[in-house]
Design an enzyme around this catalytic site. Structure first.
Site, PDB file in Angstrom:
ATOM      1  N   ASP A   1       1.444  63.023  23.650  1.00  0.00           N
ATOM      2  CA  ASP A   1       0.723  62.063  24.483  1.00  0.00           C
ATOM      3  C   ASP A   1       0.623  60.752  23.690  1.00  0.00           C
ATOM      4  O   ASP A   1       0.981  60.681  22.507  1.00  0.00           O
ATOM      5  CB  ASP A   1      -0.647  62.582  24.909  1.00  0.00           C
ATOM      6  CG  ASP A   1      -1.122  61.870  26.191  1.00  0.00           C
ATOM      7  OD1 ASP A   1      -0.559  60.803  26.519  1.00  0.00           O
ATOM      8  OD2 ASP A   1      -2.054  62.351  26.852  1.00  0.00           O
TER       9      ASP A   1
HETATM   10  C1  NOJ Z   1      -2.075  58.949  28.214  1.00  0.00           C
HETATM   11  C2  NOJ Z   1      -2.293  59.994  29.253  1.00  0.00           C
HETATM   12  O1  NOJ Z   1      -3.100  61.038  28.744  1.00  0.00           O
HETATM   13  C3  NOJ Z   1      -1.003  60.597  29.770  1.00  0.00           C
HETATM   14  O2  NOJ Z   1      -1.290  61.469  30.824  1.00  0.00           O
HETATM   15  C4  NOJ Z   1      -0.062  59.512  30.207  1.00  0.00           C
HETATM   16  O3  NOJ Z   1       1.104  60.085  30.720  1.00  0.00           O
HETATM   17  C5  NOJ Z   1       0.220  58.634  29.017  1.00  0.00           C
HETATM   18  N1  NOJ Z   1      -1.015  58.029  28.548  1.00  0.00           N
HETATM   19  C6  NOJ Z   1       1.238  57.547  29.346  1.00  0.00           C
HETATM   20  O4  NOJ Z   1       0.703  56.628  30.202  1.00  0.00           O
END
Ligand code: NOJ
Length: 749
Positions: free
Chosen positions: A282
């Site tokens: 993430d």
């Molecule tokens: C953080 C989020 O937790 C995740 O779900 C997302 O895909 C990413 N950022 C990218 O935007």
């Protein structure tokens, strides 16, 4: 394009391409890998975000395009639009090996045509329309150069304080697993390589939804058995459906950040589940292992993440900065990098990007897909099916319920509240704004106008803002209400109040909105309340004092039309809650499939030594699976085909459902099972099947569920999934509160 792209490649690669699309992708991958320097390999594992859309804390990082040119970036998120992706891809084509970039984006509930938030879609319990919603999102996204969506989020969420409940399918593992499958199928369509398919991503692996206190990014701690039983099945379902990628999560589980968990990523996912797709971290989660106190510095973080099986580093810069040294120092074996790079290259081949890196960036297709009327039609259908009717009692004045409003045609309707004319809020979190949103998104006001053909019988007063303490608009709202026959009030959260980093400790309607509803009820006019939100809210006074309540979540581009369809009875509501609605934040976590205790609460005794609050009931405001219709569905007695079955056999449970109302309508018939006594404590009941049926007024239908060992099995202490002989209770009804269980026995073979 194809030829000029190939000419620059060394002969061995040319030969591999000549095998054609159907040839063995793994051999093509190996032939590319053989040409790569260590730096180029590491580049494939480095993912950067554009500064164009920020979905996380962007680290200023010099000339990103130059890195692309040097082959130091393998994928890019938040770079949208056919023209933009094409021009960045052209820069990637200037790199030595011309390995195309992967473009990723959070396409969560529609791209250009916004569909209801995922939690709302889950309320439809309609797998085929959910799949269609994801399909349309993929068509629109793929046409503008996106190869990869970071969806579906398949986290089970039992805590409405957590803002990201809006992004998943709710609290139930069985429903959540089916919806995970439907969404993966929808995004990936006929398979990677089709021009309208995008790679799906099952996230956040794992247990992100169990964040303590419902506070985003917080720690999670649970038994392995609970992890396997409640949180992992939707991920397994996604893997079984062929999902192309997984994203790990920000949280730690039992002391190990998911990003650094070998158990999750290597043992389970890439080992037991044989997942051959790629795993992306993430945003920044590799570097964040330092904050967790699990990694001493970036080097340690990079080592732990790659060793644990995180293939791509999203926005930590840990792999780009540290992997080469780690390999030189032999702290990480290059074969680990090779495996990760292979996973990335395989997807690029499957998508056909080595044949034509620009094949998804097509401005003509982008334009056509974006304005397809059938997409809007599907969005309206999905939105209607997502709406949940919570209450619709008869009122004295008309001796019937206020809804549907077709009952009261020609009457004057006052539309009151801060969301009546809202536009952008309707899209909810995780959606994109487009320059023509103000004309494309249908507000409640416009939806009502479209339905009635004019605003002649409509009046409007905002009453108050969504937040703040200003009540100066109440007087105008009262006046509008008095001059009307019916008052429809639209209240809720702002569209951005639920979502990432949007945890709330107070789930009541913000600002003066509840007070506004009270003022409207005090006018004595018949009142309908519409609640728009990204999560279950707490609204006890409204529940108890307003005769008609409709939960509209955030419904997307077609919100106003869909709500008007339901209000006027052109669509008979059929949504059922995918999460339990609490009476108070103090009851959270509250979910239907909890364990019993040694001192269960019973309504009919004076014994105070039971599991209970002294100041609050145990029961929820609205149970999981609950939702009304303009029809009335009556359930007959459950009939079992036998009173016992043996391991390996099956038993049939039948029930007759009658629509005793005057409207045709749909009902979600739900099957719940309880294992009465077992070697481990089992939930009071668990959803094990459902069927959505449509019945004409007066029509009856017999519904049958086949119960096999699979529906009775659970994870034993040693994590074997098996059923134990003994007594099982069966409940069938229109919600998780279905009464009158009947039981049967599972006999040993
Ligand atoms: C953080 C989020 O937790 C995740 O779900 C997302 O895909 C990413 N950022 C990218 O935007």
């Amino acid at each position: 394009m194809r030829i000029s792209f190939l000419i620059a490649l060394p002969a061995i690669f040319f030969q591999s391409i000549a095998w054609g699309q159907s040839a063995n992708i793994d051999r093509k991958v190996d032939s590319v890998l053989a040409l790569m320097t260590l730096d180029e390999k590491i580049g494939q594992l480095n993912q950067l975000s554009s500064d164009f859309v920020a979905t996380g804390p962007i680290t200023p990082d010099g000339d990103k395009q130059d890195r692309v040119r040097q082959g130091k970036v393998g994928s890019y998120l938040n770079m949208t639009g056919a023209a933009r992706t094409r021009s960045l891809q052209a820069i990637a084509m200037q790199s030595r090996l011309k390995i195309p970039l992967l473009f990723a984006q959070d396409v969560i509930h529609g791209y250009r045509t916004i569909f209801p938030i995922p939690l709302a879609e889950a309320a439809s319990w309609d797998l085929s329309i959910i799949e269609r919603s994801a399909r349309i999102a993929a068509i629109e996204a793929a046409a503008c150069g996106i190869h990869w969506t970071f969806a579906p989020m398949v986290d089970i969420a039992r805590d409405p304080r957590w803002g990201r409940v809006m992004e998943g399918a709710g609290e139930d593992t069985y429903l959540g697993s089916l919806i995970a499958t439907a969404r993966v199928k929808g995004f990936q369509g006929k398979g990677l390589g089709s021009l309208d398919a995008v790679m799906a991503c099952a996230k956040h692996f794992a247990a992100y939804g169990a964040a303590e206190g419902g506070r985003d990014y917080n720690t999670t701690d649970m038994s392995l058995r609970r992890l396997h039983e409640v949180y992992l099945p939707p991920f397994k379902a996604a893997a079984d459906a062929g999902v192309a990628s997984f994203m790990n999560s920000f949280n730690d589980i039992n002391g190990i950040p998911a990003t650094g968990s070998s158990y999750l990523q290597r043992t389970l996912l890439k080992g037991d589940w044989k997942f051959n797709g790629l795993v992306v971290s993430d945003w920044g989660s590799i570097g964040e292992m330092i904050n967790h106190g699990y990694a001493a510095d970036m080097t340690d973080a990079a080592k732990k993440a790659i060793t644990a099986g995180s293939d791509i580093d999203m926005e930590s810069r840990a792999y780009a900065g540290q992997l080469a040294d780690l390999i030189k120092r032999k702290e990480v074996n290059e074969s680990v990098i090779d495996d990760a790079v292979r996973r990335v290259l395989r997807k690029k081949f499957e998508l056909g990007l080595f044949d034509d890196p620009y094949r998804f960036s097509d401005e003509a297709r982008e334009k056509a897909a974006w304005n397809a009327p059938e997409h809007r039609q599907a969005a309206r259908e999905m939105a209607r099916k997502s709406i949940v009717l919570l209450r619709n009692d008869s009122i004295k004045k008309i001796s019937k319920p206020i809804l549907p409003l077709s009952n009261v045609s020609g009457k004057k309707i006052a539309l009151i509240g801060p969301l009546v004319k809202a536009i952008g809020d309707n899209n909810g979190f995780w959606s994109y704004s487009w320059p023509d949103d103000s004309t494309r998104i249908v507000s409640l006001w416009n939806g009502m106008e479209n339905k009635l053909g004019s605003t002649k019988n409509l009046s409007y007063a905002k009453g108050c803002e969504l937040t703040g303490s200003d009540t100066s608009g109440f007087a105008a709202a009262r006046l509008a209400a008095r001059r009307s026959d019916i008052v429809v009030i639209s209240v809720g959260e702002t569209g951005n109040m639920s979502g990432e980093a949007k945890s709330r400790s107070d789930l009541k309607l913000p600002g003066m909105q509840e007070q506004l509803v009270k003022e409207m009820v005090a006018t004595g006019k018949p009142v309908v309340v519409l609640i728009s939100a990204g999560r279950p809210l707490v609204f006890n006074w409204i529940s108890e004092n307003v005769p008609s309540i409709v939960y509209t979540w955030w419904l997307g581009t077609e919100a106003g039309n869909a709500i008007a369809d339901v209000l006027f009875g052109d669509y008979n509501p059929s949504g059922k809650l995918p999460m339990t609605f609490p009476r108070s934040e103090g009851q959270i976590p509250i979910y239907y499939n909890h364990f019993n205790t040694g001192r269960p609460f019973k309504n009919d005794t004076d014994n105070i030594y039971v599991t209970a609050y002294t100041d609050l009931r145990n029961s929820p405001r609205y149970p999981f699976g609950y939702g009304l219709s303009y029809s009335k569905f009556e359930y007959g007695k459950i009939v079992l085909s036998a009173d016992s079955m043996s391991v390996g056999g099956s038993i049939r449970a039948k029930v007759t459902i009658t629509n005793s109302g005057t409207y045709a309508g749909e009902e979600v018939v739900q099957l719940y099972i309880q294992d009465v006594a077992a070697s481990l404590v089992r939930p009071v009941r668990e959803l094990k099947g459902f069927q959505k049926i449509r019945l004409a007024p007066g029509e009856s239908r017999e519904i049958e569920f086949v119960i096999t060992e699979k529906e009775l099995a659970f994870y034993q202490e040693d994590l074997r999934f098996m059923a134990e002989p003994g007594q099982f209770r069966v409940f069938i009804g229109g919600s998780s509160a279905a009464e009158e269980g009947i039981s049967f026995w599972l006999k040993a073979r």
